[in-house]
Design a protein around this motif. Structure first.
Motif, PDB file in Angstrom:
ATOM      1  N   TYR A 101      22.449 -20.174  22.648  1.00  0.00           N
ATOM      2  CA  TYR A 101      22.848 -21.558  22.423  1.00  0.00           C
ATOM      3  C   TYR A 101      21.658 -22.530  22.413  1.00  0.00           C
ATOM      4  N   PHE A 102      20.685 -22.270  21.582  1.00  0.00           N
ATOM      5  CA  PHE A 102      19.584 -23.211  21.353  1.00  0.00           C
ATOM      6  C   PHE A 102      18.710 -22.687  20.228  1.00  0.00           C
ATOM      7  N   GLU A 103      17.940 -23.593  19.653  1.00  0.00           N
ATOM      8  CA  GLU A 103      16.877 -23.238  18.725  1.00  0.00           C
ATOM      9  C   GLU A 103      15.683 -24.107  19.059  1.00  0.00           C
ATOM     10  N   TRP A 104      14.524 -23.794  18.514  1.00  0.00           N
ATOM     11  CA  TRP A 104      13.268 -24.378  18.979  1.00  0.00           C
ATOM     12  C   TRP A 104      13.197 -25.890  18.796  1.00  0.00           C
ATOM     13  N   TYR A 105      13.763 -26.408  17.726  1.00  0.00           N
ATOM     14  CA  TYR A 105      13.548 -27.802  17.365  1.00  0.00           C
ATOM     15  C   TYR A 105      14.686 -28.735  17.784  1.00  0.00           C
ATOM     16  N   LEU A 106      15.506 -28.326  18.711  1.00  0.00           N
ATOM     17  CA  LEU A 106      16.571 -29.203  19.180  1.00  0.00           C
ATOM     18  C   LEU A 106      15.987 -30.496  19.748  1.00  0.00           C
ATOM     19  N   PRO A 107      16.592 -31.651  19.460  1.00  0.00           N
ATOM     20  CA  PRO A 107      16.162 -32.893  20.111  1.00  0.00           C
ATOM     21  C   PRO A 107      16.590 -32.876  21.573  1.00  0.00           C
ATOM     22  N   ASN A 108      15.933 -33.700  22.389  1.00  0.00           N
ATOM     23  CA  ASN A 108      16.326 -33.745  23.807  1.00  0.00           C
ATOM     24  C   ASN A 108      17.463 -34.729  24.059  1.00  0.00           C
ATOM     25  N   GLN A 109      17.928 -35.399  23.016  1.00  0.00           N
ATOM     26  CA  GLN A 109      19.121 -36.243  23.082  1.00  0.00           C
ATOM     27  C   GLN A 109      19.998 -35.949  21.870  1.00  0.00           C
ATOM     28  N   PRO A 110      21.288 -35.793  22.049  1.00  0.00           N
ATOM     29  CA  PRO A 110      22.004 -35.771  23.324  1.00  0.00           C
ATOM     30  C   PRO A 110      21.696 -34.501  24.109  1.00  0.00           C
ATOM     31  N   GLY A 170      16.323 -30.046  36.809  1.00  0.00           N
ATOM     32  CA  GLY A 170      16.649 -31.373  36.308  1.00  0.00           C
ATOM     33  C   GLY A 170      17.116 -32.259  37.440  1.00  0.00           C
ATOM     34  N   GLU A 171      16.371 -32.201  38.558  1.00  0.00           N
ATOM     35  CA  GLU A 171      16.778 -32.891  39.781  1.00  0.00           C
ATOM     36  C   GLU A 171      15.689 -33.796  40.352  1.00  0.00           C
ATOM     37  N   PHE A 172      14.435 -33.533  39.985  1.00  0.00           N
ATOM     38  CA  PHE A 172      13.316 -34.235  40.627  1.00  0.00           C
ATOM     39  C   PHE A 172      12.443 -34.950  39.600  1.00  0.00           C
ATOM     40  N   PRO A 173      11.841 -36.091  40.014  1.00  0.00           N
ATOM     41  CA  PRO A 173      10.943 -36.820  39.112  1.00  0.00           C
ATOM     42  C   PRO A 173       9.601 -36.102  38.996  1.00  0.00           C
ATOM     43  N   GLN A 174       9.525 -35.176  38.056  1.00  0.00           N
ATOM     44  CA  GLN A 174       8.307 -34.404  37.850  1.00  0.00           C
ATOM     45  C   GLN A 174       8.030 -34.296  36.357  1.00  0.00           C
ATOM     46  N   LYS A 175       6.758 -34.315  35.997  1.00  0.00           N
ATOM     47  CA  LYS A 175       6.315 -34.196  34.608  1.00  0.00           C
ATOM     48  C   LYS A 175       6.942 -35.260  33.712  1.00  0.00           C
ATOM     49  N   GLY A 176       7.093 -36.455  34.285  1.00  0.00           N
ATOM     50  CA  GLY A 176       7.508 -37.599  33.494  1.00  0.00           C
ATOM     51  C   GLY A 176       8.998 -37.802  33.337  1.00  0.00           C
ATOM     52  N   SER A 177       9.816 -36.965  33.970  1.00  0.00           N
ATOM     53  CA  SER A 177      11.260 -37.140  33.836  1.00  0.00           C
ATOM     54  C   SER A 177      11.977 -36.439  34.981  1.00  0.00           C
ATOM     55  N   ILE A 178      13.201 -36.862  35.216  1.00  0.00           N
ATOM     56  CA  ILE A 178      14.053 -36.124  36.152  1.00  0.00           C
ATOM     57  C   ILE A 178      14.727 -34.973  35.408  1.00  0.00           C
ATOM     58  N   GLU A 179      15.289 -35.242  34.254  1.00  0.00           N
ATOM     59  CA  GLU A 179      15.990 -34.221  33.479  1.00  0.00           C
ATOM     60  C   GLU A 179      15.007 -33.278  32.783  1.00  0.00           C
ATOM     61  N   THR A 180      15.464 -32.086  32.486  1.00  0.00           N
ATOM     62  CA  THR A 180      14.726 -31.195  31.596  1.00  0.00           C
ATOM     63  C   THR A 180      15.056 -31.602  30.153  1.00  0.00           C
ATOM     64  N   LYS A 181      14.548 -30.871  29.205  1.00  0.00           N
ATOM     65  CA  LYS A 181      14.872 -31.165  27.805  1.00  0.00           C
ATOM     66  C   LYS A 181      16.372 -31.119  27.573  1.00  0.00           C
ATOM     67  N   TYR A 182      17.071 -30.309  28.369  1.00  0.00           N
ATOM     68  CA  TYR A 182      18.480 -30.042  28.107  1.00  0.00           C
ATOM     69  C   TYR A 182      19.428 -30.839  28.988  1.00  0.00           C
ATOM     70  N   GLY A 183      18.876 -31.583  29.949  1.00  0.00           N
ATOM     71  CA  GLY A 183      19.731 -32.424  30.772  1.00  0.00           C
ATOM     72  C   GLY A 183      19.431 -32.326  32.253  1.00  0.00           C
ATOM     73  N   THR A 184      20.362 -32.805  33.051  1.00  0.00           N
ATOM     74  CA  THR A 184      20.196 -32.824  34.505  1.00  0.00           C
ATOM     75  C   THR A 184      20.813 -31.579  35.136  1.00  0.00           C
ATOM     76  N   LYS A 185      20.498 -31.384  36.407  1.00  0.00           N
ATOM     77  CA  LYS A 185      21.076 -30.258  37.135  1.00  0.00           C
ATOM     78  C   LYS A 185      22.598 -30.356  37.151  1.00  0.00           C
TER      79      LYS A 185
END
Length: 491
Positions: free
Chosen positions: A11-20, A67-82
């Motif tokens: 359920y993913f491919e390389w070029y998916l946007p991080n939103q939504p 996707g829980e902590f403020p690390q590497k510029g964001s809380i969420e991962t590319k795919y969302g929050t925990k």
């Protein structure tokens, strides 16, 4: 045990946007996936990567940050929050869909600090060949995870947890460095004499502290997410035998089967067999040789010997340990292992993995939903039909007719609960006909091509056999004329 006629969807491919967020889309899609016959979903790496919410997931930073902590510029991962991840998994489980998590243990990236390390550089074409004297380099090897601040694990990674790296911060040089006093793992793929090193800070699987931490993380991850299995990244670069011990312990500790499939990227069947033997068949492997057969056939301009399509493949060696696939995120256009199967051949390739008895098939997100980045629209309508057939008709005894270089086929006889069976014909060049038998039970039954219903039907003789037709460079699948498929859409 995997489900009867189970199907994995990557359920993913390389070029998916991080939103939504992908986790939200997956939750919304759960019922639809169950309806079309998907029984397991392979999700992308769920933890924080070095590029934060832009990271596809293979530049691993913190395994504990879902996707829980403020690390590497964001809380969420590319795919969302925990929270969104756990909601998606729960939704899939509600529809009896298993979830296989992608895990990457080979390397880490995005360290929080550098360390001064004594090292030697090696020849990238022969990793056992030292090409420099001992020198002190400044390497990104200190992982403190300040945003997480010790929650879940207080383990701090330092240079002793790694064998080498490919960058010296002090000189800004890109070379492959092996740390002094360290050796590459010896039980790895033999390419470049030793293919332990792949990228980033290469994890030392001889370090007992590392093994203990990865064991601890595995139990935490399964308990936290309730996932059902794993897709193991880059296993040929990791000490053979590591995953045998890791999975054995994790299955014992959790009491779960934890179906697992490894990515050993090689078209050489002997390498795949050797790996499975060393690991005591603790995991399945992706059938890379079969993928390359599909790739070659699709680009041969009709000069591929279709009778040899299954020769030297993992599914022919061990049908129960082969995860068959057509393409994935690495083979798609523009990626590191680009070997994209051309669209005209893809329906045939998917018929080979979805309608045959052997193997555990995996459908690629990009083939189903498309890849806008490459203007690829996907094969959703065709795949929906093939999934319908797998769910309802692809059962029972299989008869193979791989007796011609350009027109090949097979039939399935059905079983007590799934009657009717089917007949499949593939052609990479000139079309033609082939006499194939389904079962005497269906003598005098009329069969129609569900992909081309306008074509003439075939009535089986008293032996349950018929002369089935296929067009040039095409796929035909014959099913009973009375099947409900012809009265309504498959899903």
């Amino acid at each position: 045990m995997t489900k009867t006629n189970g199907v994995i969807l990557q359920y993913f491919e390389w070029y998916l946007p991080n939103q939504p967020h992908l986790w939200k889309l997956l939750k919304q899609d759960a019922k639809h996936l169950a309806d079309i016959g998907i029984t397991a979903v392979w999700i992308p790496p769920a933890y924080k990567g070095a590029a934060g919410n832009q990271d596809v997931g293979y530049g691993v930073y913190d395994l504990y940050d879902l996707g829980e902590f403020p690390q590497k510029g964001s809380i969420e991962t590319k795919y969302g929050t925990k929270e969104e991840l756990l909601d998606a998994i729960n939704a899939l489980h509600m529809y009896d869909i298993d979830v296989y998590a992608d895990i990457v243990f080979d390397h880490k990236m995005g360290a929080d600090a550098t360390e001064q390390i004594l090292a030697v550089s090696v020849d990238p074409r022969d990793r056992e060949e030292i090409t420099s004297n001992e020198e002190t380099i400044e390497a990104w090897t200190k992982f403190t995870f300040p945003g997480r601040n010790g929650k879940y694990s207080d383990y701090i990674w330092n240079w002793d947890d790694f064998d080498g790296i490919d960058y010296d911060q002090a000189t800004k040089e890109n070379r492959i460095f092996r740390f002094y006093g360290k050796d590459w793992d010896q039980q790895v793929d033999g390419e470049y004499q030793n293919y332990d090193y792949l990228m980033g800070a290469d994890i030392d699987f001889q370090n007992p502290d590392v093994i203990q931490e990865l064991n601890r993380w595995g139990s935490w991850f399964v308990d936290t997410t309730k996932i059902d299995g794993f897709r193991m990244d880059a296993v040929k670069h990791i000490h053979f035998g590591f995953y045998k011990n890791w999975l054995e312990k994790l299955r014992k500790d959790t009491g779960k089967e934890l179906f697992s499939v490894g990515e050993y990227w090689s078209g050489d069947i002997n390498k795949l067999i050797h790996y499975m033997q060393v690991d005591d068949y603790m995991m399945s492997l992706f059938d890379v040789p079969l993928h390359y057969h599909f790739y070659d056939a699709s680009r041969s301009n009709g000069h591929y010997d279709m009778s040899k399509l299954l020769d030297g493949t993992l599914v022919s060696y061990d049908e129960f340990k082969a995860v068959t696939f057509v393409d994935n995120h690495d083979t798609q256009i523009g990626q590191s292992l680009e070997s994209w199967v051309l669209d005209w051949f893809k329906p045939m390739a998917y018929a080979m993995i979805l309608l045959r008895q052997q193997g555990y098939p995996c459908i690629f997100y990009g083939d189903y939903y498309g890849i806008p980045h490459n203007q690829i629209s996907g094969l959703r309508d065709t795949l929906d039909i093939l999934l319908y057939l797998r769910k309802n008709l692809a059962y029972g005894i299989q008869h193979d007719y791989f007796d011609d270089p350009h027109v090949v086929g097979f039939t399935r006889s059905g079983d007590a609960k799934h009657t009717g069976g089917l007949a499949v014909l593939l052609s990479d060049q000139m079309g033609g006909q082939k006499k194939m038998c389904i079962d005497t039970t269906y003598a005098h039954v009329c069969y129609r091509d569900c992909l081309h219903p306008e074509k003439d039907s075939v009535i089986l003789d008293e032996n349950g056999c018929g002369n089935f037709l296929v067009d040039s460079g095409s796929l035909s699948i014959y099913i009973p004329d009375t099947d409900g498929f012809f009265d309504k859409k498959p899903v």
